[in-house]
Design an enzyme around this catalytic site. Sequence first.
Site, mmCIF file in Angstrom:
data_model
loop_
_atom_site.group_PDB
_atom_site.id
_atom_site.type_symbol
_atom_site.label_atom_id
_atom_site.label_comp_id
_atom_site.label_asym_id
_atom_site.label_seq_id
_atom_site.Cartn_x
_atom_site.Cartn_y
_atom_site.Cartn_z
ATOM 1 N N SER A 56 34.462 -57.486 -2.257
ATOM 2 C CA SER A 56 33.475 -56.841 -1.385
ATOM 3 C C SER A 56 33.142 -57.692 -0.163
ATOM 4 O O SER A 56 32.849 -57.159 0.908
ATOM 5 C CB SER A 56 32.197 -56.542 -2.171
ATOM 6 O OG SER A 56 32.446 -55.607 -3.187
ATOM 7 N N HIS A 72 33.561 -52.066 -12.964
ATOM 8 C CA HIS A 72 33.755 -53.368 -13.616
ATOM 9 C C HIS A 72 33.475 -53.278 -15.120
ATOM 10 O O HIS A 72 34.137 -53.943 -15.922
ATOM 11 C CB HIS A 72 32.840 -54.419 -12.996
ATOM 12 C CG HIS A 72 33.312 -54.935 -11.674
ATOM 13 N ND1 HIS A 72 34.526 -55.574 -11.511
ATOM 14 C CD2 HIS A 72 32.723 -54.930 -10.443
ATOM 15 C CE1 HIS A 72 34.675 -55.927 -10.236
ATOM 16 N NE2 HIS A 72 33.596 -55.540 -9.572
ATOM 17 N N GLU A 90 24.174 -48.837 1.275
ATOM 18 C CA GLU A 90 25.170 -49.090 0.235
ATOM 19 C C GLU A 90 24.778 -48.517 -1.116
ATOM 20 O O GLU A 90 23.683 -48.778 -1.618
ATOM 21 C CB GLU A 90 25.386 -50.598 0.064
ATOM 22 C CG GLU A 90 26.464 -50.909 -0.986
ATOM 23 C CD GLU A 90 26.441 -52.342 -1.484
ATOM 24 O OE1 GLU A 90 27.492 -52.787 -1.983
ATOM 25 O OE2 GLU A 90 25.393 -53.017 -1.385
ATOM 26 N N HIS A 148 36.610 -51.063 -1.431
ATOM 27 C CA HIS A 148 37.778 -51.101 -2.321
ATOM 28 C C HIS A 148 37.501 -50.156 -3.479
ATOM 29 O O HIS A 148 36.384 -49.634 -3.615
ATOM 30 C CB HIS A 148 38.013 -52.514 -2.863
ATOM 31 C CG HIS A 148 36.779 -53.103 -3.483
ATOM 32 N ND1 HIS A 148 36.283 -52.673 -4.697
ATOM 33 C CD2 HIS A 148 35.902 -54.048 -3.029
ATOM 34 C CE1 HIS A 148 35.164 -53.337 -4.970
ATOM 35 N NE2 HIS A 148 34.911 -54.180 -3.976
#
Length: 358
Positions: A77, A254, A245, A293
């Site tokens: 990131s 994750h 964000e 990503h």
Amino acid sequence: MKKVISISFLYLLAFTAFGQSSSIKYPKNIIFLIGDGMGVSQIYAGLTANKGHLALERIRHIGFHKNQASDNYVTDSAAGATAFSTGKKTYNGAIGVDATQTPQVTLLELAEKKGLATGLVSTADITDATPAAFIAHQIKRNMHDEIAKDFLKTDVDIVVGGGRKSFDQRKDGQNLLDSLKSKKYQVVESLAEMNAMKQGKFIYLYAPGDPIKMSEGRGDILLDATNKSMELLSKNKKGFFVMIEGGQIDWGGHANDTNYAVSEMVDFNKSIEAALNFAEKDKETLVLITADHETGGMAILGGDMTTGEVKASFITKGHTGQMVPVFAYGPGSEAFQGIYQNTAIFDKLKAALRLSQK
């Protein structure tokens, strides 16, 4: 001798050409929404969970960006957001510095220099990689105390996110919230207080570190902060730039947790919808939505648009090297079609706002 035409100049030509079909050639405002870890699968999983629709379906100008870091095929990131914010490829872990560790001016800093209002909003720690890359210049993303101190070097108008401990529980004993108060910031202590704000600069750090998940009761803080940012920043007659964000889509990837990733995607969609509604009414705002990503290598194995059920699997607990979609709406949105490097997003946004680095 052939004349060399700069990339920025070419983008300016593109914006001028695209603007001929409307009364506005350039946007006055930019709302840049980053869904951290949000690939095509996360988007479609969110669409399924949201009973078959997302606000992204309203957008017709779509592209993809190539997001490798300078030192790795798979970006993190920090390098990804730094590419967006500075137009420079850099190494994983870098915050606002290039591959040689040289600080680079960011879009937010250029917008401030031009007199635009600015903001940073996140469902993650505000000193985490993505928001940090727009305001700080540090060689490692884990330098949270140093990143927090960089917030004193700008005049960013609105800051909303987690990470309060990097401001008031620091190793050096300083209380940066007091320092921000001396710079005429209002330090907001609750969601109700933020929603009641009518004017002025403010910072709202709603968690000591990382905020809780949407599924754990975080509520509509991202949507509320998005609406409040648009309301207050739009008071600036010169325009505004805000980065918003959805930080925990990444964390769901994750964790290889489908429900976590999907619930955060659906939450992020609320802010996308609010931004598109603002831009549709305003006519002077460019809304850009992308990710740094993809995370987890998420594969959708089944689902039900009626019930919102999503079945998915993951191939990694890390990031992947997939191309990432870009969605653009509003004046100049045509410039974001096609396939290009993630650094081109900086060039396109800089050209759109006619920002100068001189």
